[in-house]
Design a protein around this motif. Sequence first.
Motif, PDB file in Angstrom:
ATOM      1  N   MET A   1       0.825  -1.203   0.000  1.00 24.96           N
ATOM      2  CA  MET A   1       0.000   0.000   0.000  1.00 24.96           C
ATOM      3  C   MET A   1       0.863   1.259   0.000  1.00 24.96           C
ATOM      4  O   MET A   1       0.620   2.205  -0.754  1.00 24.96           O
ATOM      5  CB  MET A   1      -0.929   0.000   1.218  1.00 24.96           C
ATOM      6  N   THR A   2       1.900   1.251   0.858  1.00 22.43           N
ATOM      7  CA  THR A   2       2.772   2.432   0.942  1.00 22.43           C
ATOM      8  C   THR A   2       3.593   2.600  -0.328  1.00 22.43           C
ATOM      9  O   THR A   2       3.889   3.728  -0.729  1.00 22.43           O
ATOM     10  CB  THR A   2       3.705   2.335   2.162  1.00 22.43           C
ATOM     11  N   CYS A   3       3.951   1.485  -0.976  1.00 17.99           N
ATOM     12  CA  CYS A   3       4.672   1.589  -2.256  1.00 17.99           C
ATOM     13  C   CYS A   3       3.795   2.263  -3.308  1.00 17.99           C
ATOM     14  O   CYS A   3       4.257   3.119  -4.069  1.00 17.99           O
ATOM     15  CB  CYS A   3       5.092   0.208  -2.743  1.00 17.99           C
ATOM     16  N   ALA A   4       2.523   1.865  -3.363  1.00 18.79           N
ATOM     17  CA  ALA A   4       1.603   2.447  -4.343  1.00 18.79           C
ATOM     18  C   ALA A   4       1.394   3.931  -4.079  1.00 18.79           C
ATOM     19  O   ALA A   4       1.180   4.715  -5.011  1.00 18.79           O
ATOM     20  CB  ALA A   4       0.261   1.710  -4.317  1.00 18.79           C
ATOM     21  N   LEU A   5       1.473   4.338  -2.823  1.00 20.55           N
ATOM     22  CA  LEU A   5       1.297   5.745  -2.479  1.00 20.55           C
ATOM     23  C   LEU A   5       2.368   6.618  -3.129  1.00 20.55           C
ATOM     24  O   LEU A   5       2.131   7.777  -3.453  1.00 20.55           O
ATOM     25  CB  LEU A   5       1.328   5.926  -0.958  1.00 20.55           C
ATOM     26  N   GLN A   6       3.531   6.020  -3.361  1.00 23.80           N
ATOM     27  CA  GLN A   6       4.619   6.777  -3.974  1.00 23.80           C
ATOM     28  C   GLN A   6       4.491   6.869  -5.490  1.00 23.80           C
ATOM     29  O   GLN A   6       5.085   7.740  -6.111  1.00 23.80           O
ATOM     30  CB  GLN A   6       5.974   6.112  -3.638  1.00 23.80           C
ATOM     31  N   SER A   7       3.717   5.954  -6.092  1.00 26.86           N
ATOM     32  CA  SER A   7       3.744   5.870  -7.564  1.00 26.86           C
ATOM     33  C   SER A   7       2.387   5.884  -8.242  1.00 26.86           C
ATOM     34  O   SER A   7       2.317   5.809  -9.460  1.00 26.86           O
ATOM     35  CB  SER A   7       4.476   4.585  -7.977  1.00 26.86           C
ATOM     36  N   TYR A   8       1.286   6.004  -7.482  1.00 28.98           N
ATOM     37  CA  TYR A   8      -0.042   5.809  -8.086  1.00 28.98           C
ATOM     38  C   TYR A   8      -0.359   6.822  -9.177  1.00 28.98           C
ATOM     39  O   TYR A   8      -1.128   6.546 -10.092  1.00 28.98           O
ATOM     40  CB  TYR A   8      -1.132   5.864  -7.007  1.00 28.98           C
ATOM     41  N   ILE A  20     -13.322   6.304 -10.527  1.00 25.48           N
ATOM     42  CA  ILE A  20     -12.019   6.166 -11.173  1.00 25.48           C
ATOM     43  C   ILE A  20     -12.166   5.089 -12.241  1.00 25.48           C
ATOM     44  O   ILE A  20     -12.575   3.954 -11.942  1.00 25.48           O
ATOM     45  CB  ILE A  20     -10.925   5.750 -10.166  1.00 25.48           C
ATOM     46  N   VAL A  21     -11.890   5.422 -13.485  1.00 29.09           N
ATOM     47  CA  VAL A  21     -12.094   4.487 -14.594  1.00 29.09           C
ATOM     48  C   VAL A  21     -10.820   4.363 -15.409  1.00 29.09           C
ATOM     49  O   VAL A  21      -9.941   5.229 -15.379  1.00 29.09           O
ATOM     50  CB  VAL A  21     -13.258   4.926 -15.511  1.00 29.09           C
ATOM     51  N   VAL A  39      -7.028   2.811  -5.279  1.00 25.60           N
ATOM     52  CA  VAL A  39      -7.459   3.316  -3.968  1.00 25.60           C
ATOM     53  C   VAL A  39      -6.912   4.722  -3.729  1.00 25.60           C
ATOM     54  O   VAL A  39      -7.657   5.646  -3.353  1.00 25.60           O
ATOM     55  CB  VAL A  39      -7.000   2.362  -2.848  1.00 25.60           C
ATOM     56  N   TRP A  40      -5.619   4.908  -3.963  1.00 25.97           N
ATOM     57  CA  TRP A  40      -5.025   6.232  -3.737  1.00 25.97           C
ATOM     58  C   TRP A  40      -5.546   7.255  -4.744  1.00 25.97           C
ATOM     59  O   TRP A  40      -5.645   8.439  -4.427  1.00 25.97           O
ATOM     60  CB  TRP A  40      -3.499   6.149  -3.798  1.00 25.97           C
ATOM     61  N   GLY A  53     -17.507  12.249  -1.520  1.00 29.77           N
ATOM     62  CA  GLY A  53     -17.239  11.471  -0.324  1.00 29.77           C
ATOM     63  C   GLY A  53     -17.953  10.140  -0.333  1.00 29.77           C
ATOM     64  O   GLY A  53     -17.437   9.127   0.145  1.00 29.77           O
ATOM     65  N   GLN A  54     -19.148  10.114  -0.920  1.00 25.45           N
ATOM     66  CA  GLN A  54     -19.926   8.874  -1.006  1.00 25.45           C
ATOM     67  C   GLN A  54     -19.218   7.846  -1.890  1.00 25.45           C
ATOM     68  O   GLN A  54     -19.136   6.666  -1.548  1.00 25.45           O
ATOM     69  CB  GLN A  54     -21.314   9.178  -1.566  1.00 25.45           C
ATOM     70  N   SER A  55     -18.696   8.306  -3.038  1.00 16.32           N
ATOM     71  CA  SER A  55     -17.980   7.397  -3.932  1.00 16.32           C
ATOM     72  C   SER A  55     -16.682   6.921  -3.284  1.00 16.32           C
ATOM     73  O   SER A  55     -16.295   5.756  -3.417  1.00 16.32           O
ATOM     74  CB  SER A  55     -17.681   8.096  -5.268  1.00 16.32           C
ATOM     75  N   LEU A  56     -16.000   7.816  -2.591  1.00 14.35           N
ATOM     76  CA  LEU A  56     -14.770   7.449  -1.892  1.00 14.35           C
ATOM     77  C   LEU A  56     -15.054   6.337  -0.884  1.00 14.35           C
ATOM     78  O   LEU A  56     -14.353   5.323  -0.842  1.00 14.35           O
ATOM     79  CB  LEU A  56     -14.191   8.673  -1.180  1.00 14.35           C
TER      80      LEU A  56
END
Length: 572
Positions: A1-8, A20-21, A39-40, A53-56
Amino acid sequence: MTCALQSYQSSTYAVKNDRIVYIEGESYVENVVRGYDTVWAYFHENKNSLISGQSLEANVGIILSCGTFSYAHMPKDFIYITGVSGTLRTLANAEKNILSEVYGISRNTFMPSVFGKSNRNYYPKSDVEAVEKSEYFTRIQEEVDTMVNAKRSILVFFESEERLLEFYNCDRLASMKHLLLRGKVTLLTRTFGRGTDFICRNQQVLANGGIHVLQTFFSKELSEEYQIMGRGARQGDRGSYRMILLENDLEWVLGSDWDKKINEIKGSTLYEALNDERTKLYEANCAGKTCGINQCEADHNKSKNFLDAIVNGDMNIVQNFLLEQNRGPNIYANVSRTVLLIDATGSMSNLLSATKDTVCTMFERASEILKEKKLPSDIFSMQFVVYRNYNSQAEKILEVSPWETKGSGLRAFMNTIGPEGGWGAEAIEIGLWHAVNESETRESISQVILIGDAPANSQGDVSSKRARYGENYWKTTKFSKPTFYQDELKKLKDKDIPIHTFYLTDYAKSNFEEIAKETKGRCEFLDIRSSAGIDALTNYVTEEVLRKAAGSQGEEAVKLYREKYGKVTFTS
């Protein structure tokens, strides 16, 4: 998860209808999740007020992977496998081998039609033609006119809904739309060419020659062509068949220099030449599928064992499996990161298919060699980047996968990528621009691998091709500022990031040699139109990944790889 946070943010996505599509083929799809990158992206776009916020709340959470199942291996669980097909005779040799060696189908029975010999009127030497874009819809309309005037019905098959609607809405068809309503003219996409029966009960139509089938694209599989052809002249009825093809649609089968080849084969030799090239491509493609089937087997079996463990209540196996499935990459200061740039224009269907079929093998082999060298097996990651040209809109000119430490994620990404477009020299500068952006992140990149069959656009090409949509369009995208491949090349060179290039045609050779030489990279010819090319693709990419990932032991790791798996070399 933290790796994806750096590159999403590197991953290509869009926001549509509060979701998100991702683009797949010709349209956006909402039911795709690319791991924690998605997710990010929801959190990021919610912060930008583009996601509610509802979609999130509805679309984020902890992702739990519970295994991978292969449709190719599911039939093996049955005691007996049998099937019925109208296209058994059209199977490629590689397909016959798969049926025999993978599924154990040892007996084939060919049954003649109870209606006797076909009454179809079709002569490939005269009934297949290729025309320029300015003539394409005109010739289709003329074919329709001919059939209507002869008091016959016609089925017109298009490759896509987009092309069908383009013809339906063109000015030339306006005066004929009433014929569609009367059932004399039917427009269809290729999907309806298989398994849909069209029955003619009008005796006058049958007496005048029956249903006429017009195919307006060249099928990638001979079996599809046979199926479409078979929508007419059924059950002993009379009928006929023709093909009217758009010349520049043939890039996928003739290659990037299609415009030169087409003039050499036009006329009575057209179909024979196209079919010969299709056969070569398809045989190579099937060889890749064999590789893909084999590489999925281990994960499929592990996932089956996981299900058995749940049924049997063996929580030790369940926990260990889930832990392994969801283990993230270890964070090392010297992780090797490879950007694989792939040409995804019309002539590259075999390359895209081969990359999808071999990527898991690349990861497995690289990990195995690293383990043997007593190095961490997950010390490398890869990102797939496909580029096209300025006749593709912004969301298609560049498509980017998440950074992955497992091949399955990249395979899933490649499942969404198809060939399209093509315009002489291609937008390699856009791919290199992306690589430069990745090199400026905290993690940076270790190397770039470039594979294609056309050179990069010149500065003049960039200016003239961007004019197709106009600078006002491009200014609204992330490609607002024009760039040139040599400018991006210099930025990577200054950072000592090598670019290894693999060219598929002589057309790209000189430019690819220049790019590799400038950055001290490797340059090789890759014949992806042969079955041996599948092995070569696997070997070339895996070797360069190992060379970087193993650091000071890079050359030894490559040597061990070649000893274990062999080396395939092509000369241009």
